[in-house]
Design an enzyme around this catalytic site. Structure first.
Site, PDB file in Angstrom:
ATOM      1  N   SER A 135       0.497  -0.993   0.382  1.00 34.55           N
ATOM      2  CA  SER A 135       0.004   0.304   0.174  1.00 34.55           C
ATOM      3  C   SER A 135       1.043   1.255   0.097  1.00 34.55           C
ATOM      4  O   SER A 135       2.230   1.230   0.846  1.00 34.55           O
ATOM      5  CB  SER A 135      -1.355  -0.061   1.112  1.00 34.55           C
ATOM      6  OG  SER A 135      -1.691   1.141   1.868  1.00 34.55           O
ATOM      7  N   TYR A 191      -1.842   0.793  10.943  1.00 31.68           N
ATOM      8  CA  TYR A 191      -1.780   0.258   9.710  1.00 31.68           C
ATOM      9  C   TYR A 191      -1.043   0.375   8.803  1.00 31.68           C
ATOM     10  O   TYR A 191      -0.262  -0.416   8.082  1.00 31.68           O
ATOM     11  CB  TYR A 191      -2.961   0.228   8.577  1.00 31.68           C
ATOM     12  CG  TYR A 191      -2.829  -0.171   7.367  1.00 31.68           C
ATOM     13  CD1 TYR A 191      -3.427  -1.169   6.505  1.00 31.68           C
ATOM     14  CD2 TYR A 191      -3.534   1.134   5.685  1.00 31.68           C
ATOM     15  CE1 TYR A 191      -3.598  -2.034   5.917  1.00 31.68           C
ATOM     16  CE2 TYR A 191      -3.339   0.225   4.437  1.00 31.68           C
ATOM     17  CZ  TYR A 191      -4.039  -0.705   4.070  1.00 31.68           C
ATOM     18  OH  TYR A 191      -3.684  -1.022   3.373  1.00 31.68           O
TER      19      TYR A 191
END
Length: 254
Positions: A139, A152
């Protein structure tokens, strides 16, 4: 898989987290490209339905955080040429001061240790193929921080470092390591899961963004990277929608 296909040794691609979103779209792309695709995820009904709709595909129920189950899965395969580490996800958007340690741990388990488990288990087969490819779907959170994303971001930074280190360690071996780092991708579940089922909060993530990426955009990117000639390695590819300049700068029309 037919006897004829097994006889000629159809190239096999394993896709984790294949029950929805990017994983499901990637399975479709690779199946269309001629791979024997093994779809893995925890939700049996979803992967079996998808596998039945694809040519030369099969489903295997798997939780990548369960090392014993991962090892059993690896032992069941006759070969593996491509591994797409897609299983992962985000939980919560709380600041560090009030973040839930259990959610941080769960994100680390699936994004980092899940990738580690399946990669370790399949690396011998990938190497034995003589032309293996490991894809890590990370990501942009693995390359930059943003408020409310601490857990995250930490997990995705860990996944990025895993890919980067593995590439160094496999230098000289017949295995490529590719990292695809998506930015804003609108899928049916990612934001809803992150906000614990709050669909209103999930919708706000994409509010006013005319064209966020979708799962097919990333799946096409993965299929393209995997299909490059063997001597070409796409080390890292960051993919964002035009409206997103960084993790914290997004153009919104309203």
């Amino acid at each position: 898989m037919t006897a004829e296909e097994r006889a000629v040794g159809a190239r096999t691609a394993v896709v984790t987290g294949a029950s929805s979103g990017i994983g499901a779209a990637t399975a479709r792309q690779l199946a269309d490209a001629g791979y024997r695709v093994v779809l893995t995820a925890r939700r049996r009904d979803r992967i079996e339905k998808l596998a039945a709709a694809l040519p030369n595909a099969e489903a295997y129920v798997l939780d990548v955080t369960d090392r014993a189950a991962v090892d059993a899965f690896a032992a069941s395969l006759d070969r593996c040429d491509v591994l797409v580490n897609n299983a992962g996800g985000a939980l919560g958007a709380d600041p560090v001061a009030t973040g839930d340690p259990a959610e941080w741990r769960a994100m680390y388990e699936v994004n980092v240790l899940g990738t580690l488990h399946i990669t370790q288990a399949l690396l011998p087969a990938l190497t034995a193929s003589g032309d293996g490819t490991v894809v890590v779907v990370s990501s942009t959170a693995g390359h930059g921080t943003y408020e409310g994303g601490g857990g995250y971001v930490a997990a995705k930074h860990g996944e990025h470092v895993l890919a980067e280190t593995l590439r160094l360690e496999l230098c000289g071996q017949p295995v490529r390591v590719i990292e695809i780092a998506p930015g804003m991708v609108k899928t049916e579940e990612f934001a809803t899961t992150r906000f614990r089922g709050d669909t209103a909060k999930a919708a706000k993530v994409y509010e006013g963004v005319a064209e966020p990426l979708d799962a097919d955009d990333i799946a096409e990117t993965i299929a393209w990277a995997v299909s490059r000639p063997s001597h070409v390695n796409i080390d890292l590819l960051v993919v964002r929608p035009r409206a997103q300049a960084s993790n914290s700068k997004v153009h919104r029309t309203s």
